[in-house]
Design a protein around this motif. Sequence first.
Motif, PDB file in Angstrom:
ATOM      1  N   LYS A   1      47.141  71.748  47.292  1.00 36.66           N
ATOM      2  CA  LYS A   1      45.353  71.921  47.626  1.00 36.66           C
ATOM      3  C   LYS A   1      45.000  73.428  47.320  1.00 36.66           C
ATOM      4  N   PHE A   2      43.843  73.245  46.461  1.00 35.24           N
ATOM      5  CA  PHE A   2      42.920  74.174  45.990  1.00 35.24           C
ATOM      6  C   PHE A   2      41.638  74.419  46.825  1.00 35.24           C
ATOM      7  N   GLU A   3      41.127  75.355  47.584  1.00 33.35           N
ATOM      8  CA  GLU A   3      40.055  75.374  48.089  1.00 33.35           C
ATOM      9  C   GLU A   3      38.979  75.982  47.118  1.00 33.35           C
ATOM     10  N   THR A   4      39.076  75.394  46.192  1.00 33.00           N
ATOM     11  CA  THR A   4      37.844  75.555  45.043  1.00 33.00           C
ATOM     12  C   THR A   4      37.973  74.314  44.189  1.00 33.00           C
ATOM     13  N   ASN A   5      36.664  74.354  43.304  1.00 30.62           N
ATOM     14  CA  ASN A   5      36.597  73.047  42.370  1.00 30.62           C
ATOM     15  C   ASN A   5      37.386  73.575  40.958  1.00 30.62           C
ATOM     16  N   LEU A   6      38.388  73.024  40.674  1.00 31.68           N
ATOM     17  CA  LEU A   6      39.151  73.642  39.473  1.00 31.68           C
ATOM     18  C   LEU A   6      38.534  73.141  38.242  1.00 31.68           C
ATOM     19  N   GLN A   7      38.090  71.864  38.198  1.00 31.53           N
ATOM     20  CA  GLN A   7      37.463  71.149  37.140  1.00 31.53           C
ATOM     21  C   GLN A   7      38.900  70.303  36.390  1.00 31.53           C
ATOM     22  N   TYR A   8      38.663  69.200  35.884  1.00 27.07           N
ATOM     23  CA  TYR A   8      39.824  68.313  35.514  1.00 27.07           C
ATOM     24  C   TYR A   8      41.028  68.917  34.666  1.00 27.07           C
TER      25      TYR A   8
END
Length: 372
Positions: free
Chosen positions: A58-65
């Motif tokens: 889980k990453f509480e950020t928008n990593l991008q693809y």
Amino acid sequence: MKHSIIITYHKNKDMLFFCLKRLLETTNNDVEILIIGNNANTAELDFEITSPRCQYYKFETNLQYPKAINFGVSKCSGDIITFVDADIFVWNGWYEELLACLLAYPKIGAVSAKLINPQNKRILDFGIMYSRFNAAHTMMGLKYDHPLASYNRKVQTLCSAILMTQKSLFNQVGGLDEEIPYSYTDCDYCLRLKDIGYESWVAANSCAFHKGSTSVNNSKSNFSYYRLDAKGIYGMKDYAKFIYDIEEWFKISSNYAKKKYANLSKKYVLIDLSTMYDRKNYYKMIKSNFDFEFLDIIEQPETIRDCEHIVLYDTISFNYIDLATPILYFVDTFVSLFNNQLWFDLRDISHDLVIDRHGNIVTLSDINSNLC
């Protein structure tokens, strides 16, 4: 040899769970699955995955693809790695067919499945070829079991909604380029594989439904504003690597059409409803593959690329319904001409032909009869 599947997830838990269910049902128990959840809205990540085959990050950020994929590869144990989007719903046998294609020839570096529209069972993606100004998605819109889509084939680039490759190759070229957000990073990966002597292929008997652009309720649409940025970066980075191979596909498609439609007319009025900037190059390709004479060329371009529906009687004059000369309609996608029943019933369409920018060649009668 170990195997890993990596899923990037942003939102829509129900969709992810069904995607995951199909993957667990159609792959062996020794295939590990990593889910890379990333969303600034933490509520979208608030669930557990209990299957012992799965690892959930889980990453509480928008990593991008590309960044999410690269992280997944860094954590997986597989020698064979497969990227699967969370809006993919695989058919039985997809994995075995994909793996067989990858291992069929030592210089195959990446393979993708045949991606199917879940609304109508037509092809969404089966490899990408290029003209100077455009990327053509060969066979897009044809039925999933069309004869031209019945065999594995080498392509210039492919779609990573499902992409299988070897981890050693992935690391050798440096993974996905994180400077290309949203899209086109898969195409860039294929071109970097080509730089080191490896090919990209699509596997005809590996199939999956791809929700993708068929629905606005899709996580990728949240970042569609990055699309032009990504396309710009991709084009600037890789423009010199492109091979303009759409003409090769036109030869294959036209040879098939000439065999299937034995009584094609020799003379047409060409009505161009496409959005192509290089439309005259397409005219040349058509003439070089068919012995056609254009009695007239009428250019009435659409304003939307790959328009979903062109209403013929709104777009061109009713007078063409009574035109005795066969019409050749050039469009972005032949699918846009479905649902023109007035035109089909009141015009003699028996010799009318449709050609689109992706290299599909079908008769208007087949469109009317849903045979293409």
